[in-house]
Design a protein around this motif. Structure first.
Motif, PDB file in Angstrom:
ATOM      1  N   SER A  58       0.821  -1.209   0.000  1.00  0.00           N
ATOM      2  CA  SER A  58       0.000   0.000   0.000  1.00  0.00           C
ATOM      3  C   SER A  58       0.854   1.257   0.000  1.00  0.00           C
ATOM      4  N   VAL A  61       2.097   1.777  -3.502  1.00  0.00           N
ATOM      5  CA  VAL A  61       1.021   2.265  -4.378  1.00  0.00           C
ATOM      6  C   VAL A  61       0.860   3.769  -4.199  1.00  0.00           C
ATOM      7  N   ARG A  62       0.919   4.235  -2.937  1.00  0.00           N
ATOM      8  CA  ARG A  62       0.787   5.677  -2.712  1.00  0.00           C
ATOM      9  C   ARG A  62       1.973   6.431  -3.304  1.00  0.00           C
ATOM     10  N   SER A  65       1.343   6.657  -7.026  1.00  0.00           N
ATOM     11  CA  SER A  65       0.295   7.637  -7.297  1.00  0.00           C
ATOM     12  C   SER A  65       0.837   9.059  -7.199  1.00  0.00           C
ATOM     13  N   LYS A 245      -8.885   1.139  -1.549  1.00  0.00           N
ATOM     14  CA  LYS A 245      -8.280   0.468  -2.703  1.00  0.00           C
ATOM     15  C   LYS A 245      -9.117  -0.743  -3.127  1.00  0.00           C
ATOM     16  N   ASN A 248     -12.083   0.524  -5.030  1.00  0.00           N
ATOM     17  CA  ASN A 248     -11.664   1.038  -6.331  1.00  0.00           C
ATOM     18  C   ASN A 248     -11.332  -0.094  -7.299  1.00  0.00           C
ATOM     19  N   ASP A 249     -10.688  -1.155  -6.784  1.00  0.00           N
ATOM     20  CA  ASP A 249     -10.284  -2.269  -7.644  1.00  0.00           C
ATOM     21  C   ASP A 249     -11.450  -3.173  -8.003  1.00  0.00           C
ATOM     22  N   GLY A 282      -5.279  11.133  -3.614  1.00  0.00           N
ATOM     23  CA  GLY A 282      -5.607   9.734  -3.367  1.00  0.00           C
ATOM     24  C   GLY A 282      -6.753   9.629  -2.386  1.00  0.00           C
ATOM     25  N   ASP A 283      -6.571   8.812  -1.339  1.00  0.00           N
ATOM     26  CA  ASP A 283      -7.613   8.656  -0.316  1.00  0.00           C
ATOM     27  C   ASP A 283      -7.201   9.318   0.992  1.00  0.00           C
TER      28      ASP A 283
END
Length: 662
Positions: A58, A61-62, A65, A245, A248-249, A282-283
């Motif tokens: 995670s 991923v951030r 992004s 996530k 979203n996925d 992002g979130d």
């Protein structure tokens, strides 16, 4: 002539204002693009550092992004009509690609636990980031100043236009009245367009909330006001959506966008009217609480937000459930906005990793994180390299046989000689390894060093049983028993001269797994002891099912042998242990006068500072002789001067000795 002159002037004025507005719009756009890229690069660097501490998918991923956001912002800036802006954007894109390539390589090394990660970080990633950060800060500030100048020019043009209209009104009231209507209408459209441009530059297009740039400006303004003493302390929250996530996925990006928009509305609804919530990207959301009387009020606001986020989200794609991790940082002394946000982010990360939902920044817990991370990296390097410098050192504390006072064993206790920090005690670094991937390899390294040293003593004619503390994680390692057997064979040490000590809490945890590992060790001929018995969860009934050979009574029961009740507490487990054919070791002996009490209670061995302190391996044999002398003197003195009554009362000198942690 008047009409023609006024018409020409009006046309020129409108043309001038149009050009000024277009220039202002483009300047604001460039300001937004470069500011967004600068903030995204800072976020990418933050996640790069976070990934070095916790290499989680995670976090990566951030990072990806944030890096993509920076690249896209610079690409938009490269499409500008300004040649200078295009050149700046292309140069920054090149520097960003250099930094991204180095960072990606670093993340791969960290993911593979490659020790070259630290070298790459210092040699390539850090220099590339600082170069990029310096250049983009310079460019962003330049275009921000340009945007402000364009705004000032627009205002000046408006003033000149109004002045021209006033002059025209004097020349011809009727004509000016018509022109006035036309100009005011045009001005309103220009003002609306300027406001729209400014709103787009300072707000998130998806949620409509303020963006990172506006949040930083509002935070800086609030801190200046709070610092002047004219308003209460400010607080900041960082919020991360748990489960975003997955939504979203599984449900698609549209569902993710709908979720973010609704989450923003819920957070806004839980705040006071003068608080601000912004989407950082992002979130992640940030909340500014400008008038915060105390920490408890901030915690209540955070709990309201957490409760709102836990309620189901009814999206067009279907209902979904998420939660939020919230970190709170409060301004307790003058700080800048970036420091306060970093504190809130550290607290948010702790809330996310512990599952607590809400966490308040704590200086003792969070401020030392960087230092602990550096120490953890150093420990990882030593373990992964096999400790070629021999910096992991074992000290040994003698154990004496109470029946005759002879030293027949020693417990191995780990120390670390750090090149910069000197000799570190176990409390300084062992908690860093506990619960991590370092725990098992560190235990195996200690095991190998201890068996090698025990073999040296055996060659010198001293057969000492060496006790090694084993971490709980080894109980769930299928290859641990095999590694113990390999260490014994490699160092040619008889299995009966090795004792592995497991805490009673570790054995009770998922006991079926523990029994299988312990049985394998028992079959090798290794002694297995239950350490700190009585301090955890073990019971005698449970010991009946364990292939153990001994137990070590926790120091808590040994240090207070001053009353009949205390002696009875120790007598009962000792007698039960003997009924199970387990030897009993009493640790924490601080006064040799206690030895006679322990002997009468049936304890087999003793260990503690009162007999000998832990010493390096080369000093152990001398320490054993000293411990034997102290033990025999203590036993002889008690026998000569006082026969302890049944129940094991002890001397007054014993009860007055302070307990020493050892």
């Amino acid at each position: 002539m008047v009409l023609l002159g006024l018409g020409g002037f009006t046309f020129y004025g409108n043309l001038l204002m149009t050009r000024t507005t277009v220039a202002q719009s483009e300047a604001l756009g460039l300001d937004a693009h470069f500011s967004e890229a600068r903030n995204a690069i800072s976020v990418a660097e933050l996640h790069t550092r976070q990934y070095q501490l916790e290499p989680l998918p995670s976090v990566r991923v951030r990072y990806v992004s944030a890096s993509s956001t920076a690249r896209e912002a610079l690409q938009r800036a490269a499409l500008s009509h300004s040649p200078e802006a295009r050149e700046d954007a292309r140069r920054l894109l090149g520097e960003h690609e250099v930094y991204s390539a180095a960072a990606e390589k670093l993340l791969d090394l960290v993911a593979n636990a490659d020790p070259d990660a630290t070298r790459l970080d210092r040699a390539e990633v850090a220099p590339a980031f600082y170069t990029l950060q310096h250049d983009i800060d310079t460019v962003a500030h330049r275009y921000h100043d340009m945007a402000q100048r364009r705004v000032a020019e627009l205002r000046q043009a408006q003033v000149r236009m109004l002045y021209a209209i006033a002059v025209g009104f004097v020349v011809g009231l009727l004509l000016v009245a018509v022109i006035w209507r036309l100009v005011l209408s045009f001005q309103r459209r220009l003002a609306l367009q300027a406001d729209s441009n400014e709103h787009l530059a300072s707000h998130d297009s998806l949620t409509g909330l303020p963006n990172r740039m506006k949040f930083h400006r509002k935070l800086a303004e609030t801190l200046r006001t709070a610092g002047s003493g004219s308003s209460p302390t400010a607080a900041v929250m960082m919020i991360d959506l748990n489960g975003f996530k997955a939504v979203n996925d599984s449900l698609g990006h549209q569902a993710g966008d709908d979720l973010l928009a609704e989450a923003g509305r819920r957070i806004q609804g839980a705040l006071r009217e003068y608080d601000m919530v912004a989407r950082l990207g992002g979130d992640e959301f940030a909340v500014l609480l400008p008038r915060m009387p105390d920490l408890e009020v901030a915690r209540q606001v955070a709990e309201r937000i957490a409760a709102a986020l836990r309620e189901d989200f009814l999206l067009s794609a279907g209902p979904v459930a998420i939660s939020g991790s919230i970190g709170i940082a409060m301004e307790t002394e003058p700080v800048d906005g970036d420091d306060l946000l970093r504190c809130a982010d550290a607290a948010m990360y702790r809330a996310k990793t512990t599952g607590s939902g809400v966490a308040v920044y704590d200086a003792e817990t969070d401020t030392g994180t960087h230092d602990r991370d550096l120490l953890f990296d150093d420990l990882r390097t030593v373990i992964e390299s096999g400790d070629p410098q021999g910096n992991l050192i074992l000290h040994y504390q003698p154990q004496i046989r109470i029946s005759d006072g002879a030293a027949d064993g020693a417990e191995a206790l780990l120390r670390w000689w750090h090149p910069q920090r000197g000799l570190l005690s176990p409390a300084a670094f062992l908690p860093l390894a506990e619960g991590t991937e370092l725990e098992t390899p560190l235990t195996r390294m200690v095991l190998d060093k201890a068996t090698e040293q025990a073999q040296r003593w055996l060659e010198q004619g001293r057969a000492l049983v060496v006790a090694v503390n084993v971490s709980a994680r080894c109980l769930f390692d299928e290859g641990f028993a095999t590694s113990v057997e390999a260490a014994l064979k490699r160092n040619q040490l008889p299995a009966e001269l090795l004792c592995l000590e497991f805490t009673d809490g570790a054995i009770m945890t998922r006991s079926q797994h523990a029994v299988e590992v312990l049985r394998s060790l028992h079959d090798l001929g290794v002694q297995v002891s239950v350490d700190d018995f009585g301090a955890g969860f073990s019971s005698m009934a449970h010991l009946r099912h364990l292939p153990a050979t001994g137990l070590k009574i926790d120091r808590f029961f040994v240090r207070d042998l001053a009353t009949q009740d205390d002696a009875a507490l120790l007598r009962n487990p000792t007698e039960l242990a003997h009924s199970l054919r387990l030897s009993v070791v009493a640790e924490g002996v601080e006064d040799v006068s206690v030895l006679a009490v322990l002997r009468d209670l049936g304890c087999d061995h003793a260990q503690g500072f009162g007999l000998a302190r832990p010493v390096p391996a080369e000093e152990l044999l001398a320490a054993c002789e000293e411990a034997e002398q102290r033990a025999r003197v203590g036993l002889t003195t008690i026998l000569t001067n006082q026969e302890p009554p049944e129940g094991a009362a002890v001397s007054q000198a014993t009860t007055e000795q302070p307990a020493v942690a050892g």
